[in-house]
Design a protein around this motif. Sequence first.
Motif, PDB file in Angstrom:
ATOM      1  N   ASP A 156       0.805  -1.255   0.125  1.00 37.81           N
ATOM      2  CA  ASP A 156      -0.022  -0.065   0.114  1.00 37.81           C
ATOM      3  C   ASP A 156       0.935   1.272   0.000  1.00 37.81           C
ATOM      4  O   ASP A 156       2.041   1.225   0.371  1.00 37.81           O
ATOM      5  CB  ASP A 156      -0.934   0.020   1.221  1.00 37.81           C
ATOM      6  CG  ASP A 156      -1.995  -1.279   1.250  1.00 37.81           C
ATOM      7  OD1 ASP A 156      -2.437  -1.217   0.124  1.00 37.81           O
ATOM      8  OD2 ASP A 156      -2.087  -1.753   2.132  1.00 37.81           O
ATOM      9  N   PRO A 157       0.440   2.234  -0.445  1.00 47.36           N
ATOM     10  CA  PRO A 157       1.141   3.527  -0.463  1.00 47.36           C
ATOM     11  C   PRO A 157       1.187   4.343   0.869  1.00 47.36           C
ATOM     12  O   PRO A 157       0.435   3.990   1.667  1.00 47.36           O
ATOM     13  CB  PRO A 157       0.215   4.698  -1.420  1.00 47.36           C
ATOM     14  CG  PRO A 157      -0.975   4.050  -1.272  1.00 47.36           C
ATOM     15  CD  PRO A 157      -0.925   2.572  -1.164  1.00 47.36           C
ATOM     16  N   PRO A 158       2.114   5.022   1.133  1.00 50.57           N
ATOM     17  CA  PRO A 158       2.249   5.767   2.458  1.00 50.57           C
ATOM     18  C   PRO A 158       1.435   7.065   2.353  1.00 50.57           C
ATOM     19  O   PRO A 158       0.831   7.420   1.422  1.00 50.57           O
ATOM     20  CB  PRO A 158       4.022   6.272   2.552  1.00 50.57           C
ATOM     21  CG  PRO A 158       4.160   6.212   0.774  1.00 50.57           C
ATOM     22  CD  PRO A 158       3.412   5.277   0.189  1.00 50.57           C
ATOM     23  N   PRO A 159       1.305   7.719   3.489  1.00 46.62           N
ATOM     24  CA  PRO A 159       0.337   8.878   3.638  1.00 46.62           C
ATOM     25  C   PRO A 159       0.989   9.941   2.509  1.00 46.62           C
ATOM     26  O   PRO A 159       2.212  10.022   2.279  1.00 46.62           O
ATOM     27  CB  PRO A 159       0.625   9.369   4.932  1.00 46.62           C
ATOM     28  CG  PRO A 159       0.939   8.233   5.888  1.00 46.62           C
ATOM     29  CD  PRO A 159       2.071   7.232   4.593  1.00 46.62           C
ATOM     30  N   ASP A 160      -0.116  10.556   2.116  1.00 47.32           N
ATOM     31  CA  ASP A 160       0.317  11.892   1.208  1.00 47.32           C
ATOM     32  C   ASP A 160       0.743  13.133   2.217  1.00 47.32           C
ATOM     33  O   ASP A 160       1.579  13.765   1.667  1.00 47.32           O
ATOM     34  CB  ASP A 160      -0.895  12.326   0.448  1.00 47.32           C
ATOM     35  CG  ASP A 160      -1.170  11.276  -0.534  1.00 47.32           C
ATOM     36  OD1 ASP A 160      -0.666  10.952  -1.321  1.00 47.32           O
ATOM     37  OD2 ASP A 160      -2.516  10.697  -0.523  1.00 47.32           O
ATOM     38  N   LEU A 161       0.400  13.249   3.313  1.00 49.07           N
ATOM     39  CA  LEU A 161       0.532  14.458   4.204  1.00 49.07           C
ATOM     40  C   LEU A 161       0.807  13.885   5.487  1.00 49.07           C
ATOM     41  O   LEU A 161       0.016  13.233   6.255  1.00 49.07           O
ATOM     42  CB  LEU A 161      -0.534  15.532   4.231  1.00 49.07           C
ATOM     43  CG  LEU A 161      -0.385  16.683   5.095  1.00 49.07           C
ATOM     44  CD1 LEU A 161       0.871  17.526   4.871  1.00 49.07           C
ATOM     45  CD2 LEU A 161      -1.736  17.380   5.010  1.00 49.07           C
ATOM     46  N   VAL A 162       2.122  14.299   6.048  1.00 45.89           N
ATOM     47  CA  VAL A 162       2.277  14.198   7.462  1.00 45.89           C
ATOM     48  C   VAL A 162       2.382  15.309   8.389  1.00 45.89           C
ATOM     49  O   VAL A 162       3.329  16.479   7.671  1.00 45.89           O
ATOM     50  CB  VAL A 162       3.374  13.372   7.532  1.00 45.89           C
ATOM     51  CG1 VAL A 162       3.995  13.425   9.173  1.00 45.89           C
ATOM     52  CG2 VAL A 162       3.244  11.544   7.368  1.00 45.89           C
TER      53      VAL A 162
END
Length: 214
Positions: A120-126
Amino acid sequence: MAMAVKPVEAASQCVILHGVSWATYERLLEDFEDRHAAHFTYDQGSLEIRVPSIKHEEPNRVLASLVDMLALEWDIDMRNLGSTTFKREDLARGFEPDTCFYIERVAQIRGKDDLDLTVDPPPDLVIEVDITHPSLDKLPLYAAIGVTEVWRYNGTSVTIYTLTQDAYTSSETSHVLPGITSAVLMQFISESRELRRPDWLRRVRQWAQSQANP
């Protein structure tokens, strides 16, 4: 290998350990799975354990509420996954963000309750609130995992970092939420300290409605 403790001031509510194995990191995550008192960051043998304070949590919640409101007013689909644990054993890295969002890649995780970053992809915004020193430099860790953008608040300013190839560059404008700038983020953090909560939320909504939908 013996663990080495990097001393920090008690007021910082943060401790950094070196020489920590991946197995130890995973045992700590398991032991604290149902508790939210501490956040763990693991970077190739270094482990940061942080206990959030009011000075840490309040701006974190303000920025998260801001994103929630903008998504509503701009009709942007997203998922707020808070401080979910993300880890990659093959990279020997793991983190629990202050808050994170899936925005551009939200469709890829729709309906999923368990995420595997090897698939799965990582978050777009942290969102990261870092007013504690010393602390681990998490930008190389986020870059290795592929987080698109990081908003870092240091107590006096917000810096927007966008991922370019395999490293971050600072930017005045957000990539994942066009129209948002560092100045706008600081303005709303400052106003959150001065206004009643309902008034602040109305202020954010009015501003969002006055902007062109990105």
